[in-house]
Write an enzyme that holds these catalytic residues in place. Structure first.
Site, mmCIF file in Angstrom:
data_model
loop_
_atom_site.group_PDB
_atom_site.id
_atom_site.type_symbol
_atom_site.label_atom_id
_atom_site.label_comp_id
_atom_site.label_asym_id
_atom_site.label_seq_id
_atom_site.Cartn_x
_atom_site.Cartn_y
_atom_site.Cartn_z
ATOM 1 N N SER A 166 0.731 -1.123 0.043
ATOM 2 C CA SER A 166 -0.062 0.106 -0.130
ATOM 3 C C SER A 166 0.778 1.152 0.084
ATOM 4 O O SER A 166 2.009 1.228 0.476
ATOM 5 C CB SER A 166 -0.928 0.105 1.191
ATOM 6 O OG SER A 166 -1.507 1.111 1.522
ATOM 7 N N TYR A 172 -1.490 -1.314 10.831
ATOM 8 C CA TYR A 172 -1.911 -1.768 9.735
ATOM 9 C C TYR A 172 -0.769 -1.395 8.809
ATOM 10 O O TYR A 172 -0.111 -2.146 8.051
ATOM 11 C CB TYR A 172 -3.106 -1.333 9.135
ATOM 12 C CG TYR A 172 -3.286 -1.311 7.499
ATOM 13 C CD1 TYR A 172 -3.558 -2.280 6.995
ATOM 14 C CD2 TYR A 172 -3.265 -0.180 7.037
ATOM 15 C CE1 TYR A 172 -3.598 -2.429 5.534
ATOM 16 C CE2 TYR A 172 -3.299 0.053 5.528
ATOM 17 C CZ TYR A 172 -3.425 -1.218 5.045
ATOM 18 O OH TYR A 172 -3.545 -1.355 3.498
ATOM 19 N N LYS A 180 2.281 -3.998 6.588
ATOM 20 C CA LYS A 180 2.532 -3.606 5.325
ATOM 21 C C LYS A 180 4.190 -3.607 5.357
ATOM 22 O O LYS A 180 5.046 -4.124 4.211
ATOM 23 C CB LYS A 180 1.832 -2.483 4.628
ATOM 24 C CG LYS A 180 0.194 -3.231 4.639
ATOM 25 C CD LYS A 180 0.048 -4.131 3.446
ATOM 26 C CE LYS A 180 -1.270 -4.562 3.347
ATOM 27 N NZ LYS A 180 -1.639 -5.715 2.512
HETATM 28 C C1 LIG Z 1 -5.346 6.870 7.719
HETATM 29 C C2 LIG Z 1 -5.976 5.882 6.781
HETATM 30 O O1 LIG Z 1 -7.275 5.329 7.053
HETATM 31 N N1 LIG Z 1 -5.320 5.314 5.697
HETATM 32 C C3 LIG Z 1 -5.960 4.225 4.879
HETATM 33 C C4 LIG Z 1 -6.803 4.813 3.970
HETATM 34 O O2 LIG Z 1 -6.191 5.990 3.257
HETATM 35 P P1 LIG Z 1 -6.910 7.452 2.686
HETATM 36 O O3 LIG Z 1 -6.895 8.270 3.781
HETATM 37 O O4 LIG Z 1 -6.119 7.627 1.543
HETATM 38 O O5 LIG Z 1 -8.381 6.765 2.118
HETATM 39 P P2 LIG Z 1 -9.776 7.224 2.683
HETATM 40 O O6 LIG Z 1 -10.505 6.794 1.587
HETATM 41 O O7 LIG Z 1 -9.841 6.600 4.056
HETATM 42 O O8 LIG Z 1 -9.860 8.779 2.651
HETATM 43 C C5 LIG Z 1 -9.579 9.651 1.560
HETATM 44 C C6 LIG Z 1 -9.688 10.937 2.103
HETATM 45 O O9 LIG Z 1 -11.279 11.235 2.424
HETATM 46 C C7 LIG Z 1 -11.158 11.906 3.722
HETATM 47 N N2 LIG Z 1 -12.610 11.066 4.316
HETATM 48 C C8 LIG Z 1 -12.611 9.331 4.581
HETATM 49 C C9 LIG Z 1 -13.758 9.042 4.943
HETATM 50 C C10 LIG Z 1 -14.655 9.736 5.413
HETATM 51 O O10 LIG Z 1 -15.762 9.552 5.682
HETATM 52 N N3 LIG Z 1 -14.605 11.094 5.241
HETATM 53 C C11 LIG Z 1 -13.462 11.939 4.760
HETATM 54 O O11 LIG Z 1 -13.528 12.913 4.781
HETATM 55 C C12 LIG Z 1 -10.079 11.368 4.374
HETATM 56 O O12 LIG Z 1 -9.769 12.219 5.270
HETATM 57 C C13 LIG Z 1 -9.055 11.456 3.489
HETATM 58 O O13 LIG Z 1 -8.617 12.433 3.079
HETATM 59 O O14 LIG Z 1 -7.311 3.792 2.924
HETATM 60 C C14 LIG Z 1 -6.144 3.351 1.942
HETATM 61 C C15 LIG Z 1 -6.696 2.595 1.000
HETATM 62 O O15 LIG Z 1 -7.565 3.258 0.242
HETATM 63 C C16 LIG Z 1 -5.010 2.845 3.043
HETATM 64 O O16 LIG Z 1 -5.679 1.607 3.456
HETATM 65 C C17 LIG Z 1 -4.628 3.691 3.924
HETATM 66 O O17 LIG Z 1 -3.875 3.058 4.899
#
Ligand SMILES: CC(=O)N[C@H]1[C@@H](OP(=O)(O)OP(=O)(O)OC[C@H]2O[C@@H](n3ccc(=O)[nH]c3=O)[C@H](O)[C@@H]2O)O[C@H](CO)[C@H](O)[C@@H]1O
Length: 648
Positions: free
Chosen positions: A430, A455, A459
């Site tokens: 990842s 997590y 990885k």
């Molecule tokens: C910190 C975290 O969890 N990291 C995981 C998440 O990364 P990411 O944080 O890149 O993915 P994500 O889908 O959880 O979030 C993407 C963006 O959307 C935002 N957001 C997300 C959910 C929500 O309800 N509201 C919102 O605003 C979040 O703050 C981020 O800025 O997922 C990836 C797989 O896709 C990896 O598994 C990462 O390890």
């Protein structure tokens, strides 16, 4: 005798008379045939009366009972000819004409050769669409005929009800419905039919009994290639009356018109609560619904690489999509999954998509003896290792579980592989291993390891272990794939991401808001240094693109590549609000959201440089944001409760 749409002539009375007429018919065999057909036809439920329109269904050559056409001013008939080859072989007058009028405002007529009706039900050079006066839909129909297929003409039949007819190019354009009808009849055997023309994009499937309200249609004809599931739509027809089912092509823009023909042979089944039910009739498989990939797949089966790939976590989101692409590429697959975060239903659905059974086992990687059994039973050439736990928040609460499952599971797997002489591995890593980006876009040589949660660390640790075994034994070929943010689903909408509980990731959450499972989206933070202030400029990649990256990686193993690491991303960043907008566009749903505090551990921006994968794997992501959102929405709207969704 001509039966009008007048209710004074009851169906029963008419049937009686008809059968009486048949009994006195000169030809017993013909009578039998006709009787059989009558029995087949008289299935209509009360609200959907069908009338047989022609005297005794006797052969009348091609003379159409014009008085019937004229009398049906509220509706009109479509003349459908089946099996072009057969038509060419026979003189028109050898065809018996039978017409059925299906209900007051939607008429349907058929022309088929009685004796060989079953074998004729394959391709339809003609079909007729009714658009009920809706000009816009009519226009779309027209586009389909002329522009998409190139071999149909659409002719407005009747200004008042906006009917359009699909017919052969040679059919005169400007004429009235009667003439068109006549012309079409006479062209049944005419040389002006171009044998290369495509079959109709429609067909109408008529049930032999009223269909239940809850149903799942399964197209299942071993003689014909599978349907393109993403295109095919089954609609009840006439609208709201579940006594017939229409199979039509959504891509051609026909979500709601009636058209086409017909009846046997059975190739469509519907499922009700009691299981697989009686067959419905089906005419033809419209060309535009044929899954041509199937032929390629058949080809792939024939030219099978002879290699079997073990896919751990193959029932999960990325695993299931990768299995499809690998099978398409000619690999045999064995799936293992402990089903903690997945369901075997996804494997069953993948089997439907690929038209092939996939050996699949409920096996936990921590169960080493079970793993060894799998390696004994199957001659594994390579392993793609997806299995693992992946919820960041949960990993902070249960770090040991994460290290045991992810790291311990992997070391078990590696040991069993080694013991069985299998040294080819693709590992599902990842972008999380990069931690907070020191520069963007992220290249593979960006420093790794500064992960803030168990997590991510698991990885990273696995990557380290893989580096070490690769250094210790040159037999190992390992490709580590660092995924960015996978979204979307297979085009069929039958498999997709199915998070348990409240989704952690953005897109599944948005999709659940759209489908009504969640009230609103919490946007974590609006004070980031990003164009719209929201966090999460992320590199979203279509899961099918990602899956194809695995095929490229498996091929790389064949080059005795040693250890390689590749980013799988698009290189393009989108913010949270970009994603909300894109999803609203794809789904037509408003996504309610609230700006809330930052989520701990989030970085503002994270996107890939995918150049190395392009150069060394020959792989690039092809699908854009719209397609990601449309495909995700198809999955979510068709399966609001994920794999648990019970079809109604
Ligand atoms: C910190 C975290 O969890 N990291 C995981 C998440 O990364 P990411 O944080 O890149 O993915 P994500 O889908 O959880 O979030 C993407 C963006 O959307 C935002 N957001 C997300 C959910 C929500 O309800 N509201 C919102 O605003 C979040 O703050 C981020 O800025 O997922 C990836 C797989 O896709 C990896 O598994 C990462 O390890």
């Amino acid at each position: 005798m001509c039966l009008q749409g007048d209710e004074a002539d009851s169906k029963e009375k008419y049937d009686k008379e008809k059968l009486l007429a048949l009994e006195t018919s000169t030809s017993t065999s013909e009578s039998k045939l006709i009787q059989n057909r009558l029995l087949q036809k008289l299935w209509w439920s009360d609200e959907n009366l069908a009338y047989l329109l022609e005297d005794g269904l006797q052969s009348k050559g091609l003379s159409h009972p014009e008085e019937n056409i004229q009398s049906h001013d509220e509706g009109w008939g479509s003349c459908i000819v089946q099996s072009l080859e057969e038509i060419k072989m026979h003189k028109p007058k050898e065809f018996n004409f039978s017409g059925i009028r299906t209900e007051r405002s939607h008429g349907m007529w058929m022309v088929i050769k009685e004796e060989q009706q079953e074998t004729h039900m394959r391709t339809s050079p003609f079909s007729v669409a009714e658009v009920g006066g809706d000009e816009e839909r009519g226009v779309r129909s027209g586009l389909l005929g002329d522009e998409k297929k190139g071999c149909f003409k659409w002719t407005e039949m009747d200004e008042s009800d906006g009917c359009f007819m699909v017919c052969n190019k040679e059919t005169p354009k400007e004429t009235d419905s009667k003439q068109i009808f006549g012309c079409e009849l006479s062209s049944m055997s005419a040389d002006n039919l171009d044998s290369t023309q495509s079959p109709s994009p429609f067909s109408l499937l008529l049930s032999t009994s009223p269909l239940p309200k809850s149903q799942e249609f399964i197209y299942d004809n071993p003689l014909l290639p599978p349907l393109l599931p993403e295109r095919a739509a089954f609609l009840s027809w006439p609208p709201n009356v579940l006594s017939s089912v229409q199979l039509c092509c959504q891509t051609c823009g026909f979500p709601s018109v009636s058209c086409g023909l017909t009846e046997l042979p059975p190739c469509l089944y519907f499922l009700s609560d009691s299981g697989k039910n009686t067959a419905c009739g089906s005419a033809c498989l419209p060309e535009c619904l044929v899954d041509h990939k199937y032929e390629k797949r058949q080809q792939a089966f024939k030219m099978s690489s002879g290699k079997t790939i073990l896919v751990t976590g193959g029932a999960g989101y990325i695993g299931s999509h990768s299995v499809i692409e690998l099978i398409d590429a000619g690999y045999d697959i064995v799936v293992i999954d402990n089903l903690v975060n997945a369901s075997m239903e996804s494997v069953r659905r993948v089997e439907k998509i690929v038209g092939k059974q996939i050996p699949s086992y409920n096996v936990d990687l921590l169960n080493k003896p079970a793993l060894e059994e799998i390696f004994k039973k199957h001659k594994i050439s390579a392993v793609i290792h997806f299995a693992g736990l992946k919820a960041v928040g949960e990993s902070c609460e249960l770090p040991l579980l994460y290290y045991k499952t992810n790291v311990g599971g992997t070391t078990n797997l590696l040991e069993v592989m080694e013991a069985n002489g299998v040294f080819n591995l693709v590992f599902s890593s990842s972008a999380t291993v990069y931690g907070t980006p020191q520069f963007l876009p992220l290249t593979e040589d960006h420093p790794v390891g500064s992960c803030t949660n168990p997590y991510g660390k698991s990885k990273y640790m696995i990557e380290q272990i893989l580096q070490d075994i690769s250094s210790s034994n040159k037999k190992w070929n390992i490709v580590i794939l660092r995924y960015f943010n996978p979204v979307g689903s297979h085009k069929s909408g039958t498999i997709g991401e199915d998070p348990q509980g409240i989704p952690n990731n953005l897109m599944p959450y948005i999709a659940q808001v759209a489908v009504g499972r969640r009230e609103f989206l919490s946007v974590y933070g609006s004070d980031y240094d990003t164009p719209d202030g929201t966090a999460g400029v992320r590199d979203y990649i279509h899961v099918v693109d990602l899956a194809q990256g695995h095929v490229a990686a498996v091929r790389k193993l064949d080059e005795q590549c040693g250890l390689k690491i590749y980013n799988l991303g698009t290189g393009q960043g989108y913010s949270v609000l970009d994603m909300v907008k894109a999803f609203e566009k794809a789904s037509g749903k408003k996504i309610a959201y609230k700006l809330v505090d930052r989520r701990p551990g989030d970085v503002a921006s994270c996107f890939s440089d995918p150049a190395l994968a392009a150069k060394e794997l020959g792989w690039t992501a092809k699908k854009g944001l719209d397609e990601m959102c449309e495909d995700l929405w198809r999955w979510q709207s068709q399966n609001p409760q994920g794999f648990k969704t019970v079809k109604n």
